[in-house]
Design an enzyme around this catalytic site. Structure first.
Site: not given
Ligand SMILES: *Cc1c(COP(=O)(O)O)cnc(C)c1O
Length: 355
Positions: A100, A191, A167
């Protein structure tokens, strides 16, 4: 009964699922579904306001920060962050701790220079680098707080001389942190805070408006803030389920309480991984995630047999990410400790049957 260890979209609290089901049929006794009412209606305005107020309350967000519910997922933020914060010709710093982070920094290169201050790539991202410095000349410093795929997590956040951007998709609301250490945080909801379709952004207002380029309104934080997350039709239902999930979190005692529960769940599972001679953890012990627990078998040929036994016990979503293999138990906020206990018992049963 299923025990949902899926990495995302992940488990939601039963409370949120039940309330959301009612809202789909008859929202607030209106005789209409939440799916068919105007986003400008008083009923939905109250939902959005409550969701924002809950974020503010649960994370102690002070004045001077704006809270947005957007679409496009965390992946959209990979591009929106540099679009809004990285001046052309300037540099943004990134800590590369996995897939990511790599995707995030790739997008930033479209807008300016990227300095990777450190990378865990050489060790397949099993360890989070700690030995680096961030230039005071960078426009911002970007981190990924929890690495969903590799099962690593920053146990403490770095001090940064420039706005810290995180993030937090897979560990937001899982532990106490000081929002004032951050310039911007973002998280795809699916998540740990709701269903897919909503993305939370919390941004310090004073870091915005510093780049010269033109930014389309839908990608422009300032325009989205002015529109109160309603520049266009927001993801009404996803925001509603986020609100319900945050309500559930507040009622059980908020972030400090869920942090204790998350630690208990993680401790229980790592203890068994370390004790059971058939299994071993993949992440560096000091960097182990309390949200995504990655482990493999000493003998990989036994993995499919274990997965089959787990399936029989109602344990689902345990297969590791295709880039890591083995198993990944995602133990997000909504997963009760009883599910982790059953996973641990299943590992012990498997051990006994292979004596
Ligand atoms: C799942 C995830 C993403 C991607 O998320 P989307 O909403 O599908 O774009 C980005 N960063 C992390 C840390 C993730 O767990």
């Amino acid at each position: 009964m299923k025990h949902n260890f899926g990495a995302g979209p992940g488990i939601l609290p039963q409370y949120a699922l039940e309330e959301a089901s009612k809202g789909v049929l008859n929202f607030n006794g209106s005789g209409l579904s939440i799916l068919e009412i105007s986003h400008r209606s008083a009923d939905f305005e109250a939902v959005l306001k409550k969701a924002i107020d809950l974020v503010k309350e649960l994370l102690h967000v002070p004045d001077g920060y704006s809270i947005l519910f957007l679409q496009g997922g965390a992946s959209m933020q990979f591009g929106m962050v540099p679009f809004n914060l990285l001046e052309e010709g300037h540099t943004a710093s990134y800590l590369d701790t996995g897939v990511w982070s790599s995707k995030a920094l790739k997008e930033a290169k479209i807008f300016g220079n990227v300095e990777v201050v450190a990378s865990g790539k050489a060790v397949n991202y099993t360890t989070i680098p700690t030995d680096y410095t961030v230039s005071p000349n960078a426009d911002y410093f970007h981190i990924t707080s929890n690495n969903t795929i590799y099962g690593t997590q920053l146990s403490a956040f770095p001090k940064s001389p420039v706005p810290l951007v995180a993030d937090m998709s897979s560990d937001i609301f899982s532990r106490v942190f000081n929002i004032e250490d951050f310039g911007l945080i973002y998280a795809g909801a699916q998540k740990n805070m709701g269903p897919a379709g909503a993305t939370l952004v919390i941004v310090k207002d004073e870091i915005l408006g510093k780049v010269n380029r033109k930014i389309p309104s839908m990608l422009n934080y300032q325009a989205l803030i002015e529109g109160g997350s309603m520049y266009n039709t927001p993801p009404v239902f996803a925001i509603y389920v986020c609100m319900l999930t945050l309500e559930w979190l507040k009622n059980l005692g908020g972030v400090p309480e869920i942090e204790i529960r998350n630690k208990d769940k993680a401790d229980l599972l790592y203890k068994e991984i370390d004790r059971n001679p058939l299994f071993k953890g993949t992440a560096n012990a000091a960097d182990r995630s309390k949200m995504n627990v990655c482990f493999v078998m000493e003998d990989p040929t036994m993995e499919s047999a274990f997965l089959a036994l787990a399936k029989n016990k109602g344990l689902v979503g345990l297969k590791g990410h295709r880039s890591v293999g083995g198993f990944r138990a995602s133990i997000y906020n909504a997963l009760p400790i009883s599910s982790v206990e059953i996973l641990v018992e299943t590992m012990q049963e498997f051990e006994k049957s292979h004596d």
